[in-house]
Write an enzyme that holds these catalytic residues in place. Structure first.
Site, PDB file in Angstrom:
ATOM      1  N   ASP A   6     -12.021  38.514  69.841  1.00 62.36           N
ATOM      2  CA  ASP A   6     -10.672  38.233  69.339  1.00 62.36           C
ATOM      3  C   ASP A   6      -9.844  37.689  70.504  1.00 62.36           C
ATOM      4  OD1 ASP A   6      -8.346  38.259  67.665  1.00 62.36           O
ATOM      5  OD2 ASP A   6      -7.733  40.160  68.545  1.00 62.36           O
ATOM      6  N   SER A   7      -8.662  37.195  70.178  1.00 64.78           N
ATOM      7  CA  SER A   7      -7.767  36.725  71.228  1.00 64.78           C
ATOM      8  C   SER A   7      -7.226  37.885  72.066  1.00 64.78           C
ATOM      9  CB  SER A   7      -6.599  35.974  70.596  1.00 64.78           C
ATOM     10  OG  SER A   7      -5.931  36.830  69.685  1.00 64.78           O
ATOM     11  N   TYR A  38      -3.416  33.190  70.393  1.00 70.32           N
ATOM     12  CA  TYR A  38      -4.030  31.914  70.026  1.00 70.32           C
ATOM     13  C   TYR A  38      -3.239  31.246  68.894  1.00 70.32           C
ATOM     14  CZ  TYR A  38      -8.634  32.954  72.280  1.00 70.32           C
ATOM     15  OH  TYR A  38      -9.657  33.214  73.153  1.00 70.32           O
ATOM     16  N   GLY A  39      -2.594  32.073  68.089  1.00 71.15           N
ATOM     17  CA  GLY A  39      -2.072  31.610  66.799  1.00 71.15           C
ATOM     18  C   GLY A  39      -0.921  30.627  66.852  1.00 71.15           C
ATOM     19  N   CYS A  71     -11.035  37.456  64.545  1.00 71.50           N
ATOM     20  CA  CYS A  71      -9.760  36.783  64.803  1.00 71.50           C
ATOM     21  C   CYS A  71      -9.513  35.823  63.643  1.00 71.50           C
ATOM     22  CB  CYS A  71      -9.839  36.022  66.116  1.00 71.50           C
ATOM     23  SG  CYS A  71      -8.369  35.029  66.469  1.00 71.50           S
ATOM     24  N   THR A  73      -7.288  33.601  63.385  1.00 68.47           N
ATOM     25  CA  THR A  73      -6.939  32.265  63.861  1.00 68.47           C
ATOM     26  C   THR A  73      -8.194  31.446  64.170  1.00 68.47           C
ATOM     27  OG1 THR A  73      -4.923  33.201  64.768  1.00 68.47           O
ATOM     28  CG2 THR A  73      -5.598  31.054  65.616  1.00 68.47           C
ATOM     29  N   GLU A 150       0.867  43.391  70.701  1.00 66.06           N
ATOM     30  CA  GLU A 150       0.340  43.336  72.072  1.00 66.06           C
ATOM     31  C   GLU A 150       1.287  44.039  73.046  1.00 66.06           C
ATOM     32  OE1 GLU A 150      -2.522  41.815  73.549  1.00 66.06           O
ATOM     33  OE2 GLU A 150      -3.398  41.447  71.585  1.00 66.06           O
ATOM     34  N   CYS A 183      -4.611  38.413  59.787  1.00 77.16           N
ATOM     35  CA  CYS A 183      -4.739  38.463  61.247  1.00 77.16           C
ATOM     36  C   CYS A 183      -5.174  39.886  61.587  1.00 77.16           C
ATOM     37  CB  CYS A 183      -3.385  38.140  61.871  1.00 77.16           C
ATOM     38  SG  CYS A 183      -3.278  38.517  63.628  1.00 77.16           S
ATOM     39  N   THR A 184      -6.145  39.997  62.474  1.00 75.48           N
ATOM     40  CA  THR A 184      -6.719  41.318  62.754  1.00 75.48           C
ATOM     41  C   THR A 184      -5.786  42.227  63.563  1.00 75.48           C
ATOM     42  OG1 THR A 184      -7.891  40.322  64.611  1.00 75.48           O
ATOM     43  CG2 THR A 184      -9.127  40.610  62.552  1.00 75.48           C
ATOM     44  N   HIS A 185      -4.699  41.682  64.068  1.00 78.74           N
ATOM     45  CA  HIS A 185      -3.700  42.540  64.712  1.00 78.74           C
ATOM     46  C   HIS A 185      -2.885  43.327  63.674  1.00 78.74           C
ATOM     47  CE1 HIS A 185      -4.413  40.235  68.386  1.00 78.74           C
ATOM     48  NE2 HIS A 185      -3.557  40.990  69.044  1.00 78.74           N
TER      49      HIS A 185
HETATM   50  N1  DGL Z   1      -6.056  38.730  66.000  1.00 80.18           N
HETATM   51  C1  DGL Z   1      -5.763  37.315  65.996  1.00 80.18           C
HETATM   52  C2  DGL Z   1      -5.854  36.781  64.576  1.00 80.18           C
HETATM   53  O1  DGL Z   1      -6.473  37.405  63.772  1.00 80.18           O
HETATM   54  C3  DGL Z   1      -4.458  37.084  66.649  1.00 80.18           C
HETATM   55  C4  DGL Z   1      -4.182  35.634  66.853  1.00 80.18           C
HETATM   56  C5  DGL Z   1      -3.339  35.307  67.999  1.00 80.18           C
HETATM   57  O2  DGL Z   1      -3.778  35.559  69.117  1.00 80.18           O
HETATM   58  O3  DGL Z   1      -2.263  34.751  67.787  1.00 80.18           O
HETATM   59  O4  DGL Z   1      -5.349  35.756  64.204  1.00 80.18           O
END
Ligand code: DGL
Length: 261
Positions: A6-7, A38-39, A71, A73, A150, A183-185
């Site tokens: 993931d990011s 990343y998004g 992730c 994204t 984060e 999004c996994t966050h």
């Molecule tokens: N967990 C990432 C996702 O699912 C976060 C993306 C990001 O870093 O913006 O999109």
């Protein structure tokens, strides 16, 4: 062995699910904590980062039998590029989450909340309509959610609640009865999201993807201790992971120079 990346920290929600669904599974994890988020980046940058993440994982561990792109994204922007470039099963979160949402909705109206890049890709909408052409889809980019998570604005933080209320009002008004956390966050602020979307069924994209990758975990393999890699701040990652994954989390996070790959 499964490789998960993931990011940043968000993919740990998929790790949590994997550890509960398949306690015997061996895995390694990479969180690109030095380059998150990343998004908000362009498609070409997301592809470049995702290729580097994959090259690193395959170099550091030769026993990988499948990869879970935890992730949203990368899954929505770069999955096909990864699948074209690497010869092993690579799973994203979009297809399993869309399938779960299409099965869960009673009124045929599904909302998707995710990063700006994921929403702009249209990947969830395409997949939902492929599964069920008559479905109504409402989408909403929530670019502040990843930085809030984060930076530790979790656990009922009032700022996060306010941002949820602001972002999710149109989703609530849309009448969707099911919402994909694309999004996994986002499962890390699930309670705050649920409060802003009363009565709406929430679909955790990372958890759904783990169910899809589970058959690729070899039934008989020597259980190796998990390894965690990050591109910045291993100590911060360790603190977060031990809180999320529980008392039995005794691993260290190893620092990687991801730009080399
Ligand atoms: N967990 C990432 C996702 O699912 C976060 C993306 C990001 O870093 O913006 O999109």
């Amino acid at each position: 062995m499964i490789a998960i990346f993931d990011s940043g920290l968000g993919g740990l929600t998929a790790v949590r699910e994997l550890r509960s669904l398949l306690p015997g599974a061996s895995y390694i994890y990479f969180g690109d904590t030095g380059r998150v988020p990343y998004g908000t980046r362009s498609r070409s940058t997301i592809i470049k980062y995702a290729l580097q993440d994959m090259r690193f994982l395959l170099e550091v561990e030769s026993r990988i039998s499948a990869v879970l792109v935890a992730c949203g994204t990368v899954s929505s922007t770069a999955l096909n590029v990864l699948q074209e470039n690497f010869d092993l099963p690579i799973f994203g979160v979009v297809e399993p989450a869309a399938a779960a949402a299409a099965a869960a909705t009673k009124n045929g109206h599904v909302a998707v909340i995710a990063t700006s890049a994921t929403i702009a890709s249209g990947a969830y909408e395409r997949e939902l309509k492929r599964i069920r052409p008559d479905i109504t889809v409402t989408t909403k980019a929530c670019p502040l959610f990843v930085p809030l998570v984060e930076n530790g604005f979790t656990g009922g933080d009032p700022v996060t609640k306010m941002v949820c209320e602001r972002y999710l009002e149109p989703v609530r008004e849309s009448g969707a009865d099911t919402c994909i956390l694309g999004c996994t966050h986002y499962p890390l602020i699930r309670d705050e999201i649920a409060e802003a979307l009363p009565g709406v069924t929430l679909i955790d994209s990372g958890a759904e993807a783990v169910k899809a990758v589970a058959p690729y975990c070899p039934a008989v393999e020597e259980k190796c201790p998990p390894r965690y890699f990050v591109s910045d701040d291993p100590e911060g990652f360790e603190r977060f992971a031990s809180l999320l994954l529980g008392d039995d989390w005794q691993s260290r996070a190893e620092l990687v120079d991801i730009e080399k790959y």
